[in-house]
Design an enzyme around this catalytic site. Structure first.
Site, PDB file in Angstrom:
ATOM      1  CE1 TYR A   1      -3.074  -2.981   0.803  1.00  0.00           C
ATOM      2  CE2 TYR A   1      -4.435  -1.209   0.581  1.00  0.00           C
ATOM      3  CZ  TYR A   1      -4.320  -2.405   0.553  1.00  0.00           C
ATOM      4  OH  TYR A   1      -5.535  -3.281   0.342  1.00  0.00           O
TER       5      TYR A   1
ATOM      6  CE  LYS B   1       2.162 -18.374  -1.143  1.00  0.00           C
ATOM      7  NZ  LYS B   1       1.370 -19.637  -1.227  1.00  0.00           N
TER       8      LYS B   1
ATOM      9  CG  ASP C   1      -1.485 -20.247   0.206  1.00  0.00           C
ATOM     10  OD1 ASP C   1      -0.970 -20.194   1.304  1.00  0.00           O
ATOM     11  OD2 ASP C   1      -1.049 -20.891  -0.914  1.00  0.00           O
TER      12      ASP C   1
ATOM     13  CG  ASP D   1      -8.056  -4.723   1.983  1.00  0.00           C
ATOM     14  OD1 ASP D   1      -8.925  -4.562   2.523  1.00  0.00           O
ATOM     15  OD2 ASP D   1      -7.496  -4.557   0.765  1.00  0.00           O
TER      16      ASP D   1
HETATM   17  C1  IPM Z   1     -10.309  -1.419   3.757  1.00  0.00           C
HETATM   18  C2  IPM Z   1     -10.667  -0.894   2.509  1.00  0.00           C
HETATM   19  C3  IPM Z   1      -9.522   0.070   2.182  1.00  0.00           C
HETATM   20  C4  IPM Z   1      -8.213  -0.869   2.162  1.00  0.00           C
HETATM   21  C5  IPM Z   1      -9.973   0.732   0.743  1.00  0.00           C
HETATM   22  C6  IPM Z   1     -11.119   1.413   0.608  1.00  0.00           C
HETATM   23  C7  IPM Z   1      -8.643   1.479   0.119  1.00  0.00           C
HETATM   24  O1  IPM Z   1     -10.771  -1.951   1.668  1.00  0.00           O
HETATM   25  O2  IPM Z   1     -10.355  -0.543   4.791  1.00  0.00           O
HETATM   26  O3  IPM Z   1     -10.248  -2.443   4.088  1.00  0.00           O
HETATM   27  O4  IPM Z   1      -7.920  -1.543   1.103  1.00  0.00           O
HETATM   28  O5  IPM Z   1      -7.534  -0.756   3.129  1.00  0.00           O
HETATM   29 MG    MG Z   2     -10.897  -3.950   2.756  1.00  0.00          MG
END
Ligand code: IPM
Ligand code: MG
Length: 370
Positions: A141, A202, A235, A259
């Site tokens: 990210y 992973k 996984d 996520d």
């Molecule tokens: C979450 C969401 C966010 C992320 C998006 C909206 C950018 O999916 O908070 O889980 O990927 O973190």
């Molecule tokens: Mg999310």
């Protein structure tokens, strides 16, 4: 109590309606605060070229914590096309405001409890009680992405396997960030009487980045001898969570895996209508329902507000108002168990505000009985 200043960021899509629902419950619970509205979301991207304007960041820096509803994100090309004409040729690129908030304010913990409420018809199994610690500042990210491979990269011999027309996203994982999220997970386990922490990775394929994470987890774990520690490939973890969800307790993992796993775990415990998060740093935190802005439901007063209400509960808990938090959680549990007021996801026809009112009534009733 009182004197809290909360940045209130409803956002767009269904964000405003679930935020209103949460606010109604906070008021009914007797939580006193000044709520300061903050601009965030798609309309500010279109009109100002920034979905998280500097004035909002400033607000976050001068409040105790924030509540965030949801915002709409669109793919890169569409995002640029929707910009006001004066911003079209400035080379702006859209980045999710929630991801930016997490990084800019160093909210390194994404805490996502996933617990079944008795009587919820959507429970995958009863008595699931998982807590996810998702690393919230790095990994996939970091936002270092290339739609085409830069020439300088191609010149590096190790980059040879990358075809020149590839798109690249960089994943960066540090030892320091890995350690602090794993430490947070263990500390939570100790404080909350949890038995086990599972580190998810992973490392058999992503040897460098997941290697660092796993090594950090293995270094931290022995400092907490009373808490069991195990590890799992991501996984396999998806499979195990479906097969035997009661075998897991606290899960700690890197950003993208967290996520993904947190949506899976929300579905085990009632769906996204119950998924809530705290984005927590040393001094600041942003609380949000985990679901997105669901534009197709916006303005219909239809979606389940319990995720937002539970996010508000987590917020007051983080502020130290434990009794209020407990009362809200009990009221939510009572409404779910009674089953009389349910939104469409739970098979009912109640509105967003009906559910919030019902939680508020349950709070008042409990108060009157005391
Ligand atoms: C979450 C969401 C966010 C992320 C998006 C909206 C950018 O999916 O908070 O889980 O990927 O973190
Ligand atoms: Mg999310």
């Amino acid at each position: 109590m009182s004197g809290y200043r909360i940045a209130w960021l409803p956002g767009d899509g269904i964000g405003p309606e679930v935020s209103d629902a949460a606010r109604l419950v906070l008021d009914a619970a007797g939580f006193q605060a000044d709520y300061v509205h903050g601009d965030i979301g798609w309309e500010f991207w279109c009109s100002e070229g920034d979905a998280l304007p500097p004035r909002t960041l400033d607000l976050l820096r001068h409040t105790d914590c924030a509540f965030f509803g949801a915002i709409t994100s669109k793919p890169a090309g569409e995002a640029v096309r929707e910009l006001a004409p004066e911003f079209q040729s400035q080379g702006l690129s859209y980045r999710s405001p929630i991801v930016r908030m997490r990084q800019l304010l160093d909210l390194y913990i994404c805490l996502r409890p996933c617990r079944t409420f008795p009587g919820n018809p959507l429970n995958y199994r009863e008595n699931i009680d998982l807590v996810i610690f998702r690393e919230n500042t790095e990994g996939m990210y970091i936002g270092v992405e290339f739609p085409e491979v830069p020439e300088q990269l191609l010149a590096i011999p190790a980059m040879k396997p990358i075809p020149p027309d590839a798109a690249i996203s960089i994943r960066s994982v540090t030892r320091q960030a890995s350690r602090r999220i794993v430490e947070a997970a263990f500390q939570f386990a100790v404080k909350n009487g949890r038995r086990k922490v599972t580190a998810v990775h992973k490392a058999n394929v992503l040897r460098a980045t997941c290697g660092v994470f796993l090594e950090a987890a293995r270094e931290v774990a022995p400092l907490y001898p009373k808490i069991q520690f195990d590890t799992a490939n991501v996984d396999a973890m998806c499979m195990w969570l479906l097969k035997d969800p009661l075998n897991y307790d606290v899960i700690v993992t890197t950003n993208l895996f967290g996520d993904i796993l947190s949506d899976l775990c929300s579905q085990l415990t009632g769906g996204m209508g119950f998924g809530y998060s705290g984005n927590i740093g040393e001094k600041y935190a942003v609380f949000e329902p985990t679901h997105g802005s669901a534009p197709k439901y916006a303005g219909q007063n239809k979606v389940n507000p319990l995720a937002a209400i539970l996010a508000a509960k987590m917020m007051v808990e983080w502020l130290g108002e434990r009794d209020i938090a407990r009362n809200i959680e009990r009221a939510v549990a009572a409404v779910v168990e009674r089953g009389a007021v349910r939104t469409y996801d739970l098979g009912g026809s109640a509105s967003t505000m009906d559910v919030a009112q019902s939680v508020a009534e349950s709070l008042r009733f409990a108060h009157a009985m005391r």
